[in-house]
Design an enzyme around this catalytic site. Sequence first.
Site, PDB file in Angstrom:
ATOM      1  N   LYS A 123      40.101  45.063  36.092  1.00 48.54           N
ATOM      2  CA  LYS A 123      39.981  44.732  34.673  1.00 48.54           C
ATOM      3  C   LYS A 123      41.334  44.877  33.966  1.00 48.54           C
ATOM      4  O   LYS A 123      41.643  44.121  33.048  1.00 48.54           O
ATOM      5  CB  LYS A 123      38.933  45.619  34.009  1.00 48.54           C
ATOM      6  N   GLU A 133      38.295  51.390  25.852  1.00 50.81           N
ATOM      7  CA  GLU A 133      38.039  50.233  25.004  1.00 50.81           C
ATOM      8  C   GLU A 133      37.270  50.692  23.785  1.00 50.81           C
ATOM      9  O   GLU A 133      36.505  51.656  23.867  1.00 50.81           O
ATOM     10  CB  GLU A 133      37.143  49.227  25.750  1.00 50.81           C
ATOM     11  N   HIS A 153      23.326  48.486  31.522  1.00 48.19           N
ATOM     12  CA  HIS A 153      24.448  47.533  31.431  1.00 48.19           C
ATOM     13  C   HIS A 153      24.352  46.429  32.462  1.00 48.19           C
ATOM     14  O   HIS A 153      25.336  45.789  32.810  1.00 48.19           O
ATOM     15  CB  HIS A 153      25.809  48.219  31.581  1.00 48.19           C
ATOM     16  N   ARG A 168      33.275  34.309  41.334  1.00 51.47           N
ATOM     17  CA  ARG A 168      32.256  33.891  42.313  1.00 51.47           C
ATOM     18  C   ARG A 168      31.138  33.182  41.560  1.00 51.47           C
ATOM     19  O   ARG A 168      31.160  33.108  40.338  1.00 51.47           O
ATOM     20  CB  ARG A 168      31.680  35.129  43.000  1.00 51.47           C
TER      21      ARG A 168
END
Length: 498
Positions: A120, A204, A239, A296
């Site tokens: 990330k 974040e 999540h 993907r």
Amino acid sequence: MSEQVIKKILVANRGEIALRVMRTARRMDIATVAVYSDIDRDAPHVMFANEAIHIGPSPASQSYLIIDKIIGAAKATGADAIHPGYGFLSENSEFAKACTAADIIFIGPSTKAIEVMGSKLAAKEAVKNYDIPMVPGTESALEDATEAITIADSIGYPILIKASAGGGGKGMRVVESAADVEEQMKRAISEAKSAFGDGSVFIEKYITSPRHIEIQILADRHGNVLHLFERECSIQRRHQKVVEEAPSAVLTPELRERMGKAAADVARSCDYEGAGTVEFLLDDDYNFYFLEMNTRLQVEHPVTEMITGLDLVEQQIKVAQGEVLSMKQEDLSITGHAVELRVYAEDPEENFMPSIGNLKVYRAPEGEGVRVDDGFREGMDVPIFYDPMIAKLITYGATRKEAIEKMTKAINDYQIEGIKTTLPFGAFVCKHDAFISGKIDTHFVKKYYTPSLIAEEASISDDEKVAAMIALQAYLDKKEKLTIANASSFNWDGRLGN
Ligand code: ADP
């Protein structure tokens, strides 16, 4: 680069996705090779393939995740390409490298794209030059709690500590105040190390009530990048997505275009090729932020197929053969609406705990606008070794309302006995006002769902069934009397006389 026609594909996966890939290959006259572990010996994907190779014991770490065994199987069968599906080795750059080294086409993006987008933090770095909106936060890995607190203070709480190598909703911790940063950071680092072998974490801003909107990308080797509109995946537990739809109920054409362009730029930033997904969060004010790119085919790709009429696996194969995309952005449009429910072997009344066992009864629904991508048959065991998803139920209608109504009916028609599944949860979602009106965010489950509601629902519907049966009986009794009483007003063939 020249084109190379693929004649035989090995699918390095199992279950519904292996079958789904093989169906398209067969339609394209491409031979298929299945690989299987001990427990999958008689699995549907093995039966469907032209050839099948045993690759080891049931645990994925001894079979589906072993690069050498997969490459060996491809060589032994003369497969000229490998489709990785999703999960397992699909985002493993070493695997993509090993395919290339063995002169086998990897149906997916380049090793570089997998590496960049697999982290990330590296992904955030890569898209820097493209003016992509990002969630406020740190740009590099953090180790020091004091530094983390300084940064968190400047962005404002709550914050999210995230694992750079994270996936599947794992390795994320919400932190409400400075007092908790140090402790949560320690835990996040050790969790990330043990789950992903990489302890890098970053911060974040925690977007309080976001929607999860992702854009499907398709790119060829010749510099053409298209977006195939969005999917909304806001209904999540832990999540992780459970219900997805396309298009989103809230995107305007203008916002769709901006997000589509941003997603295409993310793909360009890593010279992407093939099918990929760029994920965003959308806040209350409809600001969007880049989350990550999945390199993907996604589990939820069918909803995009339904609204665009494209077969994404076919597109992946064509791109892998070196073909130029046969359409332009302006040729693409959205027709209708599609909803997908992931049918997991989980108990929605017990906090979505896995529910493994034997599929004593398994009958999938059919009908116009109903698609079931599954990999199980009646009588099979749902193994503990792999992802607990047994099927994807997808419905399609001219409007969102129609697609949701079809979903409710299809869930009702789906017969599964022997294990618990997320089907009743799907029925709950489809009936809920927040979902029907499109006013959802990623906290749907936390906000509205309590397991007892499903139990209540089940007992209400049982009561309703009894009431309906009594009413039906009364109606039939009455009808008989009425028919006899009114017989004189009918012609002999039963039509109304007049
Ligand atoms: P993973 O790679 O584990 O799937 P993602 O970064 O894609 O992780 O996020 C998965 C989900 O976690 C999102 O759909 C959303 O529900 C939640 N999430 C991630 N980042 C944030 C954030 N900054 N604020 C609020 N929720 C977030």
